[in-house]
Design a protein around this motif. Structure first.
Motif, PDB file in Angstrom:
ATOM      1  N   VAL A  16      33.034   7.294  41.293  1.00 19.44           N
ATOM      2  CA  VAL A  16      32.553   7.550  40.008  1.00 19.44           C
ATOM      3  C   VAL A  16      32.095   6.313  39.603  1.00 19.44           C
ATOM      4  O   VAL A  16      31.006   5.983  38.889  1.00 19.44           O
ATOM      5  CB  VAL A  16      33.708   8.106  39.164  1.00 19.44           C
ATOM      6  CG1 VAL A  16      33.089   8.066  37.806  1.00 19.44           C
ATOM      7  CG2 VAL A  16      34.016   9.538  39.548  1.00 19.44           C
ATOM      8  N   GLN A  17      32.848   5.086  39.653  1.00 16.18           N
ATOM      9  CA  GLN A  17      32.460   3.937  38.995  1.00 16.18           C
ATOM     10  C   GLN A  17      31.187   3.252  39.793  1.00 16.18           C
ATOM     11  O   GLN A  17      30.335   2.734  39.205  1.00 16.18           O
ATOM     12  CB  GLN A  17      33.715   2.870  39.262  1.00 16.18           C
ATOM     13  CG  GLN A  17      35.060   3.055  38.367  1.00 16.18           C
ATOM     14  CD  GLN A  17      34.491   3.074  36.984  1.00 16.18           C
ATOM     15  OE1 GLN A  17      33.331   2.495  36.710  1.00 16.18           O
ATOM     16  NE2 GLN A  17      35.484   3.378  36.031  1.00 16.18           N
ATOM     17  N   PHE A  18      31.456   3.642  41.174  1.00 12.53           N
ATOM     18  CA  PHE A  18      30.119   3.162  41.900  1.00 12.53           C
ATOM     19  C   PHE A  18      28.962   3.854  41.487  1.00 12.53           C
ATOM     20  O   PHE A  18      27.632   3.153  41.190  1.00 12.53           O
ATOM     21  CB  PHE A  18      30.184   3.388  43.539  1.00 12.53           C
ATOM     22  CG  PHE A  18      29.104   2.964  44.417  1.00 12.53           C
ATOM     23  CD1 PHE A  18      29.104   1.670  44.508  1.00 12.53           C
ATOM     24  CD2 PHE A  18      28.377   3.809  45.026  1.00 12.53           C
ATOM     25  CE1 PHE A  18      28.040   0.917  45.261  1.00 12.53           C
ATOM     26  CE2 PHE A  18      27.225   3.353  45.676  1.00 12.53           C
ATOM     27  CZ  PHE A  18      27.155   2.092  45.905  1.00 12.53           C
TER      28      PHE A  18
ATOM     29  N   ALA B 272      16.926  21.959  31.350  1.00  9.85           N
ATOM     30  CA  ALA B 272      17.745  21.668  32.302  1.00  9.85           C
ATOM     31  C   ALA B 272      17.051  21.564  33.860  1.00  9.85           C
ATOM     32  O   ALA B 272      17.257  20.576  34.717  1.00  9.85           O
ATOM     33  CB  ALA B 272      19.091  22.388  32.495  1.00  9.85           C
ATOM     34  N   GLN B 273      16.173  22.329  33.896  1.00  7.94           N
ATOM     35  CA  GLN B 273      15.274  22.512  35.453  1.00  7.94           C
ATOM     36  C   GLN B 273      14.670  21.154  35.403  1.00  7.94           C
ATOM     37  O   GLN B 273      14.180  21.055  36.556  1.00  7.94           O
ATOM     38  CB  GLN B 273      14.605  23.710  35.422  1.00  7.94           C
ATOM     39  CG  GLN B 273      13.406  23.814  34.371  1.00  7.94           C
ATOM     40  CD  GLN B 273      13.767  24.753  33.219  1.00  7.94           C
ATOM     41  OE1 GLN B 273      15.007  24.665  32.756  1.00  7.94           O
ATOM     42  NE2 GLN B 273      12.830  25.174  32.529  1.00  7.94           N
ATOM     43  N   GLU B 274      14.235  20.499  34.253  1.00 11.95           N
ATOM     44  CA  GLU B 274      13.344  19.204  34.421  1.00 11.95           C
ATOM     45  C   GLU B 274      14.037  17.979  34.536  1.00 11.95           C
ATOM     46  O   GLU B 274      13.789  16.892  34.437  1.00 11.95           O
ATOM     47  CB  GLU B 274      12.368  19.146  33.237  1.00 11.95           C
ATOM     48  CG  GLU B 274      11.502  20.308  33.147  1.00 11.95           C
ATOM     49  CD  GLU B 274      10.654  20.346  32.004  1.00 11.95           C
ATOM     50  OE1 GLU B 274      10.085  19.343  31.744  1.00 11.95           O
ATOM     51  OE2 GLU B 274      10.310  21.304  31.348  1.00 11.95           O
ATOM     52  N   TRP B 275      15.456  18.190  34.473  1.00  9.12           N
ATOM     53  CA  TRP B 275      16.312  17.015  34.464  1.00  9.12           C
ATOM     54  C   TRP B 275      16.256  16.491  36.065  1.00  9.12           C
ATOM     55  O   TRP B 275      16.046  17.201  36.967  1.00  9.12           O
ATOM     56  CB  TRP B 275      17.638  17.243  34.207  1.00  9.12           C
ATOM     57  CG  TRP B 275      17.921  17.678  32.818  1.00  9.12           C
ATOM     58  CD1 TRP B 275      16.916  17.733  32.062  1.00  9.12           C
ATOM     59  CD2 TRP B 275      19.259  18.228  32.312  1.00  9.12           C
ATOM     60  NE1 TRP B 275      17.523  18.504  30.852  1.00  9.12           N
ATOM     61  CE2 TRP B 275      18.924  18.459  30.821  1.00  9.12           C
ATOM     62  CE3 TRP B 275      20.521  18.132  32.698  1.00  9.12           C
ATOM     63  CZ2 TRP B 275      19.949  19.062  30.136  1.00  9.12           C
ATOM     64  CZ3 TRP B 275      21.700  18.641  31.937  1.00  9.12           C
ATOM     65  CH2 TRP B 275      21.172  19.064  30.585  1.00  9.12           C
ATOM     66  N   LEU B 276      16.254  15.105  36.065  1.00  7.25           N
ATOM     67  CA  LEU B 276      16.483  14.588  37.352  1.00  7.25           C
ATOM     68  C   LEU B 276      17.820  14.720  38.084  1.00  7.25           C
ATOM     69  O   LEU B 276      18.905  14.298  37.318  1.00  7.25           O
ATOM     70  CB  LEU B 276      16.140  13.040  37.415  1.00  7.25           C
ATOM     71  CG  LEU B 276      14.795  12.596  37.115  1.00  7.25           C
ATOM     72  CD1 LEU B 276      14.461  11.037  37.005  1.00  7.25           C
ATOM     73  CD2 LEU B 276      13.716  13.234  38.183  1.00  7.25           C
ATOM     74  N   GLY B 277      17.984  15.280  39.052  1.00  9.83           N
ATOM     75  CA  GLY B 277      19.485  15.791  39.480  1.00  9.83           C
ATOM     76  C   GLY B 277      20.282  14.770  39.897  1.00  9.83           C
ATOM     77  O   GLY B 277      19.980  13.424  40.036  1.00  9.83           O
ATOM     78  N   PRO B 278      21.701  14.949  39.740  1.00  9.35           N
ATOM     79  CA  PRO B 278      22.947  14.073  40.036  1.00  9.35           C
ATOM     80  C   PRO B 278      22.615  13.479  41.412  1.00  9.35           C
ATOM     81  O   PRO B 278      22.415  14.346  42.259  1.00  9.35           O
ATOM     82  CB  PRO B 278      24.108  14.674  39.708  1.00  9.35           C
ATOM     83  CG  PRO B 278      23.639  16.206  39.992  1.00  9.35           C
ATOM     84  CD  PRO B 278      22.330  16.328  39.366  1.00  9.35           C
ATOM     85  N   LEU B 279      23.258  12.196  41.564  1.00  8.69           N
ATOM     86  CA  LEU B 279      23.232  11.633  42.722  1.00  8.69           C
ATOM     87  C   LEU B 279      24.428  11.626  43.390  1.00  8.69           C
ATOM     88  O   LEU B 279      24.715  11.912  44.726  1.00  8.69           O
ATOM     89  CB  LEU B 279      22.326  10.296  42.787  1.00  8.69           C
ATOM     90  CG  LEU B 279      22.193   9.504  43.985  1.00  8.69           C
ATOM     91  CD1 LEU B 279      21.546  10.306  44.914  1.00  8.69           C
ATOM     92  CD2 LEU B 279      21.603   8.205  43.732  1.00  8.69           C
ATOM     93  N   LEU B 280      25.421  11.174  42.646  1.00  3.68           N
ATOM     94  CA  LEU B 280      26.931  10.976  43.156  1.00  3.68           C
ATOM     95  C   LEU B 280      27.810  11.785  41.940  1.00  3.68           C
ATOM     96  O   LEU B 280      28.564  11.079  41.387  1.00  3.68           O
ATOM     97  CB  LEU B 280      27.210   9.700  43.416  1.00  3.68           C
ATOM     98  CG  LEU B 280      26.697   8.973  44.349  1.00  3.68           C
ATOM     99  CD1 LEU B 280      27.096   7.333  44.486  1.00  3.68           C
ATOM    100  CD2 LEU B 280      27.237   9.461  45.867  1.00  3.68           C
ATOM    101  N   PRO B 281      27.712  13.379  42.046  1.00  3.10           N
ATOM    102  CA  PRO B 281      28.648  13.679  40.917  1.00  3.10           C
ATOM    103  C   PRO B 281      30.065  13.554  41.194  1.00  3.10           C
ATOM    104  O   PRO B 281      30.411  13.443  42.477  1.00  3.10           O
ATOM    105  CB  PRO B 281      28.205  15.298  41.101  1.00  3.10           C
ATOM    106  CG  PRO B 281      27.630  15.463  42.367  1.00  3.10           C
ATOM    107  CD  PRO B 281      26.966  14.017  42.779  1.00  3.10           C
TER     108      PRO B 281
ATOM    109  N   SER C 288      29.757  11.410  38.562  1.00  6.29           N
ATOM    110  CA  SER C 288      29.267  10.005  37.920  1.00  6.29           C
ATOM    111  C   SER C 288      27.792  10.210  37.387  1.00  6.29           C
ATOM    112  O   SER C 288      27.333  11.264  37.617  1.00  6.29           O
ATOM    113  CB  SER C 288      29.014   8.690  39.038  1.00  6.29           C
ATOM    114  OG  SER C 288      27.898   9.145  39.767  1.00  6.29           O
ATOM    115  N   SER C 289      27.304   9.375  36.645  1.00  4.56           N
ATOM    116  CA  SER C 289      26.019   9.570  36.119  1.00  4.56           C
ATOM    117  C   SER C 289      24.871   9.031  36.739  1.00  4.56           C
ATOM    118  O   SER C 289      23.896   9.124  36.142  1.00  4.56           O
ATOM    119  CB  SER C 289      26.096   8.658  34.553  1.00  4.56           C
ATOM    120  OG  SER C 289      26.631   7.236  34.683  1.00  4.56           O
TER     121      SER C 289
END
Length: 372
Positions: free
Chosen positions: A59-61, A185-194, A196-197
């Motif tokens: 998460v921190q990373f 929501a369908q236009e959001w850039l998806g999560p990379l390391l959930p 985390s943000s």
């Protein structure tokens, strides 16, 4: 034996540019140890949280990557203009306009297929930033208006303009604060390391770095741009259209900063929020200097700066080191490294001047040189 000697010499030449930045980091860390000891705290524990803890948790990373993403864009934008010898201090304003128009576009195009809407939103943010960068570029190239003053003033104009727009015609009537409607929501850039943000905007940032690096280092345009940055008079003497190069550099610089704003609203905020940026644009100046105005160096500096920001938060949570001291440690590190970067930039310019001295004097007779 001789081959080994040549190999060592070659390695020495490659590592030499890293010695001074490394010395600056070690000096700053040593100064930080003295400060922590002076208030009776444990420097080992403090530094473990400040510099290491980011890499001990997924998460921190991921949060660190999310912090680094906008800094990659703004640092890259500033570095690109610096390559042309133009000081774009306006990345903050370009970021704001890019974020605003990307958010508005994403909301208005909600009926389109999501990939197309995302692409058009990113393009809208990029175009807004490019046009905002074009203004000081044109003033600099054709009217010799100091770009530092122009870009600083345009930062205020951009901030106030978006503040008006988000408080009036584009305000979400259901929100209690100045912000646009939520992006679907369908236009959001998806999560990379959930969880985390971190989001896939990081991939866009790295693609931008690769593109700018290729442009600067592998194309004639990029070579001419660097030539203009090192000695505009000599470049003009060689037939390079200096004004157009300056204009192009500011246009591209603004486009990169605007794209950064678009990525931020699509990846993190999911709407334009007034005051969303904690000075990403101004921090980009520090990042560009830390990275020696090299695209890849700037990206590395953005990640390093993000580690400092994230580490400061972790240290505040896990140790008894007071928050003002965390800020001081962060400031000392940046001060030493930025000072070294500024000195390097000065040495770079001084080395370039004598190399082109004689022809530059001839070119000095030419009229209308931007760099004059």
């Amino acid at each position: 034996m001789a081959e080994a000697g040549r190999g060592l010499a070659r390695a020495g030449r490659l590592l030499a540019p890293l010695l001074q930045p490394l010395a600056a980091v070690l000096t700053a860390l040593a100064a930080g140890v003295l400060i922590i000891l002076a208030i009776g705290k444990d420097p080992v524990s403090a530094y473990q949280n400040f510099l290491v803890a980011t890499f001990t948790s997924r998460v921190q990373f991921g949060n660190m990557l999310a912090t680094a993403t906008p800094l990659v864009f703004t640092g890259l934008a500033v570095a690109l203009s610096f390559q042309a010898g133009v000081f774009n201090i306006g990345a903050e304003g370009q970021l704001y306009l890019g974020a605003f128009w990307a958010a508005v576009t994403a909301v208005r195009l909600a009926a389109l297929p999501a990939p197309l809407a995302v692409l058009l939103s990113l393009l809208a943010g990029t175009l807004a930033g490019a046009l905002w960068g074009l203004v000081p570029g044109w003033l600099r190239a054709y009217l010799r208006v100091n770009e530092v003053v122009a870009t600083i003033m345009l930062n205020y104009v951009a901030t106030l303009l978006t503040e008006y727009l988000v408080n009036n015609p584009f305000k979400d009537p259901t929100a209690g604060a100045p912000m646009t409607r939520m992006i679907p929501a369908q236009e959001w850039l998806g999560p990379l390391l959930p969880p985390s943000s971190a989001h896939w905007g990081l991939a866009v940032a790295l693609a931008a770095v690769a593109g700018v690096a290729f442009l600067l280092q592998r194309t004639v345009w990029g070579q001419n741009l660097r030539f203009v940055g090192q000695n505009p008079r000599f470049a003009e003497y060689e037939g390079i259209p200096v004004r157009r190069m300056v204009l192009g550099a500011m246009l591209l610089s603004g486009a990169v900063a605007g794209l950064g704003g678009a990525v931020q609203v699509l990846g993190i905020n999911h709407r334009f929020i007034q005051g969303f940026s904690p000075d990403f644009g101004f921090t980009g100046i520090t990042v560009a200097l830390l990275g020696r105005i090299n695209p890849w160096g700037t990206a590395a500096a953005a990640f390093f700066y993000a580690v400092l920001i994230n580490g400061a938060s972790i240290m505040q949570q896990n140790t008894s080191v007071p928050y003002p001291l965390v800020s001081i440690l962060q400031g000392v590190l940046v001060l030493f490294m930025t000072a070294e970067g500024v000195l390097w930039l000065g040495r770079r310019r001084r080395r370039a001047a004598p190399a082109a001295g004689a022809p530059g004097e001839q070119a000095g007779a030419a009229e209308g040189g931007v760099g004059s």
